[in-house]
Design a protein around this motif. Structure first.
Motif, PDB file in Angstrom:
ATOM      1  N   ALA A  52       0.907  -1.255  -0.091  1.00  0.00           N
ATOM      2  CA  ALA A  52      -0.129  -0.147  -0.172  1.00  0.00           C
ATOM      3  C   ALA A  52       0.844   1.332   0.086  1.00  0.00           C
ATOM      4  CB  ALA A  52      -0.894  -0.055   1.138  1.00  0.00           C
ATOM      5  N   ARG A  53       0.369   2.294  -0.643  1.00  0.00           N
ATOM      6  CA  ARG A  53       1.116   3.490  -0.595  1.00  0.00           C
ATOM      7  C   ARG A  53       0.850   4.166   0.567  1.00  0.00           C
ATOM      8  NH1 ARG A  53      -0.768   7.427  -5.089  1.00  0.00           N
ATOM      9  NH2 ARG A  53      -2.690   6.165  -4.796  1.00  0.00           N
ATOM     10  N   THR A  54       2.137   4.625   1.024  1.00  0.00           N
ATOM     11  CA  THR A  54       2.278   5.476   2.148  1.00  0.00           C
ATOM     12  C   THR A  54       2.896   6.615   2.049  1.00  0.00           C
ATOM     13  OG1 THR A  54       4.280   4.423   3.312  1.00  0.00           O
ATOM     14  CG2 THR A  54       2.339   3.483   3.972  1.00  0.00           C
ATOM     15  N   LEU A  55       2.099   7.775   2.613  1.00  0.00           N
ATOM     16  CA  LEU A  55       2.730   9.281   2.649  1.00  0.00           C
ATOM     17  C   LEU A  55       3.238   9.653   4.074  1.00  0.00           C
ATOM     18  CD1 LEU A  55      -0.095  10.403   0.196  1.00  0.00           C
ATOM     19  CD2 LEU A  55       2.363   9.748  -0.511  1.00  0.00           C
ATOM     20  N   THR A  56       4.245  10.333   4.242  1.00  0.00           N
ATOM     21  CA  THR A  56       4.542  10.781   5.642  1.00  0.00           C
ATOM     22  C   THR A  56       4.903  12.347   5.407  1.00  0.00           C
ATOM     23  OG1 THR A  56       5.678   8.408   6.405  1.00  0.00           O
ATOM     24  CG2 THR A  56       6.217  10.658   7.660  1.00  0.00           C
ATOM     25  N   PHE A  57       4.414  13.108   6.346  1.00  0.00           N
ATOM     26  CA  PHE A  57       4.687  14.438   6.207  1.00  0.00           C
ATOM     27  C   PHE A  57       5.111  15.107   7.590  1.00  0.00           C
ATOM     28  CE2 PHE A  57       1.214  13.422   3.399  1.00  0.00           C
ATOM     29  CZ  PHE A  57       1.459  14.041   2.167  1.00  0.00           C
ATOM     30  N   GLY A  58       6.322  15.843   7.594  1.00  0.00           N
ATOM     31  CA  GLY A  58       6.476  16.891   8.677  1.00  0.00           C
ATOM     32  C   GLY A  58       5.744  17.943   8.586  1.00  0.00           C
ATOM     33  N   PHE A  59       5.267  18.716   9.673  1.00  0.00           N
ATOM     34  CA  PHE A  59       4.514  19.861   9.717  1.00  0.00           C
ATOM     35  C   PHE A  59       4.903  20.642  10.605  1.00  0.00           C
ATOM     36  CE2 PHE A  59       2.088  16.782  11.952  1.00  0.00           C
ATOM     37  CZ  PHE A  59       1.402  17.553  12.941  1.00  0.00           C
ATOM     38  N   ASN A  60       4.149  21.812  10.522  1.00  0.00           N
ATOM     39  CA  ASN A  60       4.095  23.076  11.435  1.00  0.00           C
ATOM     40  C   ASN A  60       2.481  23.243  11.626  1.00  0.00           C
ATOM     41  OD1 ASN A  60       6.769  23.300  11.835  1.00  0.00           O
ATOM     42  ND2 ASN A  60       6.799  24.998  10.339  1.00  0.00           N
ATOM     43  N   THR A  95      -4.600  14.625  -4.308  1.00  0.00           N
ATOM     44  CA  THR A  95      -6.082  14.451  -3.475  1.00  0.00           C
ATOM     45  C   THR A  95      -6.181  12.979  -3.497  1.00  0.00           C
ATOM     46  OG1 THR A  95      -6.635  16.734  -4.270  1.00  0.00           O
ATOM     47  CG2 THR A  95      -8.232  15.313  -3.497  1.00  0.00           C
ATOM     48  N   VAL A  96      -6.252  12.420  -2.306  1.00  0.00           N
ATOM     49  CA  VAL A  96      -6.457  10.924  -2.170  1.00  0.00           C
ATOM     50  C   VAL A  96      -7.349  10.638  -1.082  1.00  0.00           C
ATOM     51  CG1 VAL A  96      -4.221  10.074  -3.328  1.00  0.00           C
ATOM     52  CG2 VAL A  96      -4.239  10.699  -0.907  1.00  0.00           C
ATOM     53  N   ASN A  97      -7.991   9.471  -0.937  1.00  0.00           N
ATOM     54  CA  ASN A  97      -8.470   8.815   0.383  1.00  0.00           C
ATOM     55  C   ASN A  97      -7.479   8.168   1.090  1.00  0.00           C
ATOM     56  OD1 ASN A  97     -10.767   8.591   2.163  1.00  0.00           O
ATOM     57  ND2 ASN A  97     -11.578   7.126   0.981  1.00  0.00           N
ATOM     58  N   ALA A  98      -7.476   8.507   2.443  1.00  0.00           N
ATOM     59  CA  ALA A  98      -6.555   7.975   3.134  1.00  0.00           C
ATOM     60  C   ALA A  98      -6.676   7.643   4.487  1.00  0.00           C
ATOM     61  CB  ALA A  98      -5.025   8.725   3.131  1.00  0.00           C
ATOM     62  N   TRP A  99      -6.197   6.712   5.497  1.00  0.00           N
ATOM     63  CA  TRP A  99      -6.122   6.867   6.699  1.00  0.00           C
ATOM     64  C   TRP A  99      -4.999   7.260   7.364  1.00  0.00           C
ATOM     65  CZ3 TRP A  99      -7.573   2.241   3.785  1.00  0.00           C
ATOM     66  CH2 TRP A  99      -9.087   1.918   3.897  1.00  0.00           C
ATOM     67  N   GLY A 111       5.744  28.420  21.034  1.00  0.00           N
ATOM     68  CA  GLY A 111       4.247  28.091  20.972  1.00  0.00           C
ATOM     69  C   GLY A 111       3.978  27.166  19.671  1.00  0.00           C
ATOM     70  N   LEU A 112       5.109  26.924  18.939  1.00  0.00           N
ATOM     71  CA  LEU A 112       4.950  26.345  17.703  1.00  0.00           C
ATOM     72  C   LEU A 112       4.910  24.792  17.863  1.00  0.00           C
ATOM     73  CD1 LEU A 112       5.051  26.403  14.566  1.00  0.00           C
ATOM     74  CD2 LEU A 112       7.506  26.084  14.718  1.00  0.00           C
ATOM     75  N   VAL A 113       3.972  24.200  17.146  1.00  0.00           N
ATOM     76  CA  VAL A 113       3.602  22.868  17.292  1.00  0.00           C
ATOM     77  C   VAL A 113       4.137  22.346  16.078  1.00  0.00           C
ATOM     78  CG1 VAL A 113       2.169  20.842  17.384  1.00  0.00           C
ATOM     79  CG2 VAL A 113       1.690  22.938  18.696  1.00  0.00           C
ATOM     80  N   THR A 114       5.165  21.125  16.068  1.00  0.00           N
ATOM     81  CA  THR A 114       5.556  20.393  15.037  1.00  0.00           C
ATOM     82  C   THR A 114       5.291  19.228  15.193  1.00  0.00           C
ATOM     83  OG1 THR A 114       7.834  20.122  15.946  1.00  0.00           O
ATOM     84  CG2 THR A 114       7.502  22.133  14.621  1.00  0.00           C
ATOM     85  N   GLY A 115       5.279  18.256  14.016  1.00  0.00           N
ATOM     86  CA  GLY A 115       4.899  16.813  14.301  1.00  0.00           C
ATOM     87  C   GLY A 115       5.238  16.146  12.862  1.00  0.00           C
ATOM     88  N   ASN A 116       4.718  14.903  12.982  1.00  0.00           N
ATOM     89  CA  ASN A 116       4.697  13.935  11.729  1.00  0.00           C
ATOM     90  C   ASN A 116       3.686  13.330  11.690  1.00  0.00           C
ATOM     91  OD1 ASN A 116       7.694  14.251  10.746  1.00  0.00           O
ATOM     92  ND2 ASN A 116       8.087  13.855  12.905  1.00  0.00           N
ATOM     93  N   MET A 117       3.109  12.882  10.615  1.00  0.00           N
ATOM     94  CA  MET A 117       1.915  12.206  10.193  1.00  0.00           C
ATOM     95  C   MET A 117       2.141  11.295   9.253  1.00  0.00           C
ATOM     96  SD  MET A 117      -1.403  14.756  10.352  1.00  0.00           S
ATOM     97  CE  MET A 117      -0.825  16.140   9.339  1.00  0.00           C
ATOM     98  N   SER A 118       1.755   9.956   9.354  1.00  0.00           N
ATOM     99  CA  SER A 118       1.956   8.885   8.315  1.00  0.00           C
ATOM    100  C   SER A 118       0.299   8.488   7.890  1.00  0.00           C
ATOM    101  CB  SER A 118       2.656   7.525   8.780  1.00  0.00           C
ATOM    102  OG  SER A 118       4.079   8.232   8.775  1.00  0.00           O
ATOM    103  N   PHE A 119       0.217   8.337   6.481  1.00  0.00           N
ATOM    104  CA  PHE A 119      -0.992   7.944   5.836  1.00  0.00           C
ATOM    105  C   PHE A 119      -0.906   6.692   5.101  1.00  0.00           C
ATOM    106  CE2 PHE A 119      -1.204  12.448   6.629  1.00  0.00           C
ATOM    107  CZ  PHE A 119      -2.499  12.871   7.296  1.00  0.00           C
ATOM    108  N   MET A 120      -1.891   6.106   5.012  1.00  0.00           N
ATOM    109  CA  MET A 120      -1.925   4.905   4.085  1.00  0.00           C
ATOM    110  C   MET A 120      -3.107   5.206   2.964  1.00  0.00           C
ATOM    111  SD  MET A 120      -2.402   0.575   4.483  1.00  0.00           S
ATOM    112  CE  MET A 120      -4.336   0.982   5.410  1.00  0.00           C
TER     113      MET A 120
END
Length: 133
Positions: A52-60, A95-99, A111-120
């Motif tokens: 399955a394709r997975t997408l991982t993003f670092g973000f603010n 634009t994709v449908n993902a979990w 006050g900056l919130v940073t993180g990572n999210m991984s989607f399938m």
């Protein structure tokens, strides 16, 4: 190879927007299926289905903490949109449908919130996971 400017890229998930700081995509891994039999003179294998394709993003994130928590704790699939803001026009490049499969957050004193999210990516359409209980 096409050049895509990345500065100003945004991620939209479940109605919230995130400033993308990094990304990666994986989805070409194939298992090796052993088809060796008694008449074989050496091991024989064929490729299996692609992972399955997975997408991982670092973000603010600069939004509301309650909204962030609600967005990150759901278990249904949703629409994931990646857009580029090049200063002249906004262009959605994905634009994709993902979990949402995993996430982590950290906060700084400023006050900056940073993180990572991984989607399938939900290949072939969405299949929602029923709530437990």
């Amino acid at each position: 190879m096409a050049y895509i400017p990345f500065n100003g890229a945004t991620l939209s998930w479940e109605g919230s927007n995130y400033e993308i700081t990094s990304f990666s995509m994986e989805g070409g891994t194939r298992a090796e299926i052993d088809i060796t039999h008694s008449g074989s003179t050496r091991r024989q294998q064929i490729p299996g289905m692609a992972s399955a394709r997975t997408l991982t993003f670092g973000f603010n994130y600069a939004g509301n903490a309650d909204t962030l928590h609600a967005d990150l704790t759901g278990c249904a699939s949703g629409t994931l949109v990646v857009g580029l803001g090049d200063g002249c026009s906004d262009t959605d490049i994905l634009t994709v449908n993902a979990w949402l499969m995993s996430w982590d957050l950290s906060g700084d004193l400023d006050g900056l919130v940073t993180g990572n999210m991984s989607f399938m990516v939900a290949e072939g359409g969405a299949v929602d996971v029923p709530d437990e209980g």
